[in-house]
Design a protein around this motif. Sequence first.
Motif, PDB file in Angstrom:
ATOM      1  N   ILE A  80       0.845  -1.189   0.000  1.00 26.11           N
ATOM      2  CA  ILE A  80       0.000   0.000   0.000  1.00 26.11           C
ATOM      3  C   ILE A  80       0.883   1.244   0.000  1.00 26.11           C
ATOM      4  O   ILE A  80       2.040   1.191   0.425  1.00 26.11           O
ATOM      5  N   PRO A  81       0.355   2.388  -0.483  1.00 27.87           N
ATOM      6  CA  PRO A  81       1.211   3.568  -0.699  1.00 27.87           C
ATOM      7  C   PRO A  81       1.366   4.486   0.510  1.00 27.87           C
ATOM      8  O   PRO A  81       1.921   5.576   0.381  1.00 27.87           O
ATOM      9  N   ILE A  82       0.872   4.078   1.685  1.00 26.30           N
ATOM     10  CA  ILE A  82       0.978   4.955   2.847  1.00 26.30           C
ATOM     11  C   ILE A  82       1.083   4.088   4.103  1.00 26.30           C
ATOM     12  O   ILE A  82       0.571   2.964   4.141  1.00 26.30           O
ATOM     13  N   PHE A  83       1.766   4.611   5.114  1.00 29.07           N
ATOM     14  CA  PHE A  83       1.921   3.892   6.370  1.00 29.07           C
ATOM     15  C   PHE A  83       1.241   4.652   7.505  1.00 29.07           C
ATOM     16  O   PHE A  83       1.002   5.863   7.413  1.00 29.07           O
ATOM     17  N   TYR A  84       0.960   3.928   8.576  1.00 26.82           N
ATOM     18  CA  TYR A  84       0.361   4.526   9.773  1.00 26.82           C
ATOM     19  C   TYR A  84       1.191   5.720  10.238  1.00 26.82           C
ATOM     20  O   TYR A  84       0.651   6.784  10.580  1.00 26.82           O
ATOM     21  N   GLU A  85       2.506   5.560  10.244  1.00 28.90           N
ATOM     22  CA  GLU A  85       3.386   6.631  10.728  1.00 28.90           C
ATOM     23  C   GLU A  85       3.233   7.907   9.904  1.00 28.90           C
ATOM     24  O   GLU A  85       3.410   9.018  10.432  1.00 28.90           O
ATOM     25  N   ASP A  86       2.928   7.786   8.615  1.00 29.26           N
ATOM     26  CA  ASP A  86       2.751   8.968   7.764  1.00 29.26           C
ATOM     27  C   ASP A  86       1.609   9.841   8.261  1.00 29.26           C
ATOM     28  O   ASP A  86       1.665  11.082   8.187  1.00 29.26           O
ATOM     29  N   LEU A  87       0.548   9.208   8.761  1.00 28.37           N
ATOM     30  CA  LEU A  87      -0.628   9.957   9.205  1.00 28.37           C
ATOM     31  C   LEU A  87      -0.382  10.677  10.526  1.00 28.37           C
ATOM     32  O   LEU A  87      -1.147  11.566  10.911  1.00 28.37           O
ATOM     33  N   LEU A  88       0.677  10.305  11.223  1.00 28.18           N
ATOM     34  CA  LEU A  88       0.992  10.967  12.493  1.00 28.18           C
ATOM     35  C   LEU A  88       1.646  12.338  12.293  1.00 28.18           C
ATOM     36  O   LEU A  88       1.898  13.056  13.262  1.00 28.18           O
ATOM     37  N   ARG A  89       1.891  12.715  11.038  1.00 27.48           N
ATOM     38  CA  ARG A  89       2.570  13.994  10.765  1.00 27.48           C
ATOM     39  C   ARG A  89       1.594  15.180  10.756  1.00 27.48           C
ATOM     40  O   ARG A  89       1.887  16.224  10.167  1.00 27.48           O
ATOM     41  N   PHE A  90       0.436  15.039  11.387  1.00 30.86           N
ATOM     42  CA  PHE A  90      -0.541  16.138  11.334  1.00 30.86           C
ATOM     43  C   PHE A  90      -0.014  17.351  12.111  1.00 30.86           C
ATOM     44  O   PHE A  90       0.730  17.226  13.092  1.00 30.86           O
ATOM     45  N   SER A  91      -0.441  18.523  11.655  1.00 34.72           N
ATOM     46  CA  SER A  91       0.058  19.772  12.240  1.00 34.72           C
ATOM     47  C   SER A  91      -0.914  20.390  13.232  1.00 34.72           C
ATOM     48  O   SER A  91      -0.566  21.335  13.954  1.00 34.72           O
ATOM     49  N   GLY A  92      -2.143  19.868  13.280  1.00 34.27           N
ATOM     50  CA  GLY A  92      -3.133  20.403  14.212  1.00 34.27           C
ATOM     51  C   GLY A  92      -4.355  19.505  14.262  1.00 34.27           C
ATOM     52  O   GLY A  92      -4.504  18.583  13.451  1.00 34.27           O
ATOM     53  N   SER A  93      -5.237  19.794  15.248  1.00 35.20           N
ATOM     54  CA  SER A  93      -6.433  18.969  15.382  1.00 35.20           C
ATOM     55  C   SER A  93      -7.511  19.724  16.140  1.00 35.20           C
ATOM     56  O   SER A  93      -7.226  20.681  16.876  1.00 35.20           O
ATOM     57  N   VAL A  94      -8.761  19.294  15.952  1.00 40.63           N
ATOM     58  CA  VAL A  94      -9.887  19.831  16.721  1.00 40.63           C
ATOM     59  C   VAL A  94     -10.718  18.653  17.217  1.00 40.63           C
ATOM     60  O   VAL A  94     -10.769  17.598  16.579  1.00 40.63           O
ATOM     61  N   VAL A  95     -11.367  18.833  18.361  1.00 41.62           N
ATOM     62  CA  VAL A  95     -12.191  17.769  18.938  1.00 41.62           C
ATOM     63  C   VAL A  95     -13.433  17.550  18.081  1.00 41.62           C
ATOM     64  O   VAL A  95     -14.041  18.508  17.594  1.00 41.62           O
ATOM     65  N   VAL A  96     -13.807  16.285  17.886  1.00 38.98           N
ATOM     66  CA  VAL A  96     -15.035  15.949  17.154  1.00 38.98           C
ATOM     67  C   VAL A  96     -16.141  15.694  18.172  1.00 38.98           C
ATOM     68  O   VAL A  96     -16.012  14.812  19.035  1.00 38.98           O
ATOM     69  N   TYR A  97     -17.228  16.465  18.087  1.00 42.62           N
ATOM     70  CA  TYR A  97     -18.373  16.297  18.980  1.00 42.62           C
ATOM     71  C   TYR A  97     -19.511  15.616  18.241  1.00 42.62           C
ATOM     72  O   TYR A  97     -19.632  15.734  17.010  1.00 42.62           O
ATOM     73  N   ARG A 105     -10.269  15.581  14.824  1.00 44.80           N
ATOM     74  CA  ARG A 105     -10.091  15.746  13.377  1.00 44.80           C
ATOM     75  C   ARG A 105      -8.731  16.396  13.141  1.00 44.80           C
ATOM     76  O   ARG A 105      -8.453  17.468  13.672  1.00 44.80           O
ATOM     77  N   VAL A 106      -7.897  15.735  12.357  1.00 45.86           N
ATOM     78  CA  VAL A 106      -6.516  16.203  12.203  1.00 45.86           C
ATOM     79  C   VAL A 106      -6.334  16.943  10.880  1.00 45.86           C
ATOM     80  O   VAL A 106      -7.075  16.720   9.910  1.00 45.86           O
ATOM     81  N   PHE A 107      -5.335  17.819  10.869  1.00 44.86           N
ATOM     82  CA  PHE A 107      -5.039  18.636   9.690  1.00 44.86           C
ATOM     83  C   PHE A 107      -3.549  18.552   9.372  1.00 44.86           C
ATOM     84  O   PHE A 107      -2.718  18.361  10.264  1.00 44.86           O
ATOM     85  N   TYR A 108      -3.228  18.711   8.103  1.00 40.49           N
ATOM     86  CA  TYR A 108      -1.851  18.599   7.621  1.00 40.49           C
ATOM     87  C   TYR A 108      -1.502  19.859   6.852  1.00 40.49           C
ATOM     88  O   TYR A 108      -2.391  20.578   6.360  1.00 40.49           O
ATOM     89  N   ASN A 109      -0.209  20.126   6.729  1.00 40.97           N
ATOM     90  CA  ASN A 109       0.165  21.270   5.895  1.00 40.97           C
ATOM     91  C   ASN A 109      -0.180  20.945   4.444  1.00 40.97           C
ATOM     92  O   ASN A 109      -0.410  19.789   4.088  1.00 40.97           O
ATOM     93  N   GLU A 110      -0.200  21.954   3.621  1.00 45.81           N
ATOM     94  CA  GLU A 110      -0.731  21.806   2.253  1.00 45.81           C
ATOM     95  C   GLU A 110      -0.002  20.739   1.447  1.00 45.81           C
ATOM     96  O   GLU A 110      -0.627  19.920   0.756  1.00 45.81           O
ATOM     97  N   PHE A 111       1.317  20.704   1.535  1.00 38.54           N
ATOM     98  CA  PHE A 111       2.093  19.739   0.757  1.00 38.54           C
ATOM     99  C   PHE A 111       1.803  18.312   1.222  1.00 38.54           C
ATOM    100  O   PHE A 111       1.556  17.414   0.417  1.00 38.54           O
ATOM    101  N   ASP A 112       1.823  18.090   2.549  1.00 37.81           N
ATOM    102  CA  ASP A 112       1.551  16.756   3.086  1.00 37.81           C
ATOM    103  C   ASP A 112       0.139  16.309   2.771  1.00 37.81           C
ATOM    104  O   ASP A 112      -0.100  15.143   2.445  1.00 37.81           O
TER     105      ASP A 112
END
Length: 359
Positions: free
Chosen positions: A33-50, A61-68
């Motif tokens: 597969i083209p992505i690993f679990y560790e790749d998703l840990l590179r998020f730059s911010g998050s907000v609580v999901v209610y 809910r996590v967010f990534y920089n534009e390139f990532d």
Amino acid sequence: MSEERLMSKKKPAYPVTEQLNSYLREYNRNIRIPIFYEDLLRFSGSVVVYDENDEDTLWVRVFYNEFDREEIDLSLKRVYSILISDGSDSIIQYLNVDSIDYCTFGNSKPFRIKVRNILNDNYTYFYVKKTDASRIYGLELEHMLSPYNLNFLVYKDTLIEEHIAGIPGDVFIKEFLPQCTEMEKSQIAKEFVKFNERCMIRLLGDMRSYNYVIVATHDFDHVVYKIRAIDFDQQSFEGKFKVYRPQFFKENNVMVKLVRDKLQRSSVDQYKIEERSIVAKRLISYNERMEELLACARHDVISLPENVERLKVEILNFVQDVEFKKAANMGEILEAALDFVKRNYQDYNISKRLFNLGD
């Protein structure tokens, strides 16, 4: 019994052996597969999901920089294509990754991916987790021994799981069960007995109400309810036999009371026999594949030595079968449990045929 005393504090993740990897490759579970679990840990911010009641869902809910984000979105669309479709890039242009949520609650700390088809707004979920051998055994056993097929992929240290749809058990008990008719409650009680028996037979632990879902299917004149496990982290790990019997978790007290109120003892026994027979038939049907999986488990380490010693003694006391005393690890305990069910089913049917011939 309190939850702290019933469950261990923390279950470690166990690596996938080469033998188990070979098994997964043979049955098309181990795919690049083209992505690993560790790749998703590179998020730059998050907000609580209610949820709709403004209560914390324990997901962020996590967010990534534009390139990532651009790279991750494309990779997740490809994972969706591999998991759900033929693995080609032809459908990628019609997909959108609506959200990536992360849960720090529990052992697996999964990412939940929401993928939407932009042509019709239909969407589905899948999960990205760190690989754990006991979880893989749990998924494979569920695929073979339950009424449901499971779709998942493993590649190196990453596990991809298809979403299992249904109403979370704790939500159903609180919000939907009180609205059910008396006949529906009787049917749910029956399903809980069968679910309890199936978990015990295949040693799937920790089936508290938030680790299974209720699936409601509308038939032509009534609603049929089924119970499905959605969490397989606690496959053959704990040493306490009660952990593998959902009836002993306080979160399931309402379901246990339902069984007491709606079913006679003879009916409970009948449903247990039915479930054992169904599991035995599936064991026979999947005989070669099951033997390969159990061969992997016999040579694997998926629990602690003290858990192995305690569990085999407790099951031995429960079923009085000396085979459990011989077990040296969790794989051998699991094999003895499944063999016990299959052997009793075959012995019963042989006796029945001989009795009929004698007539």
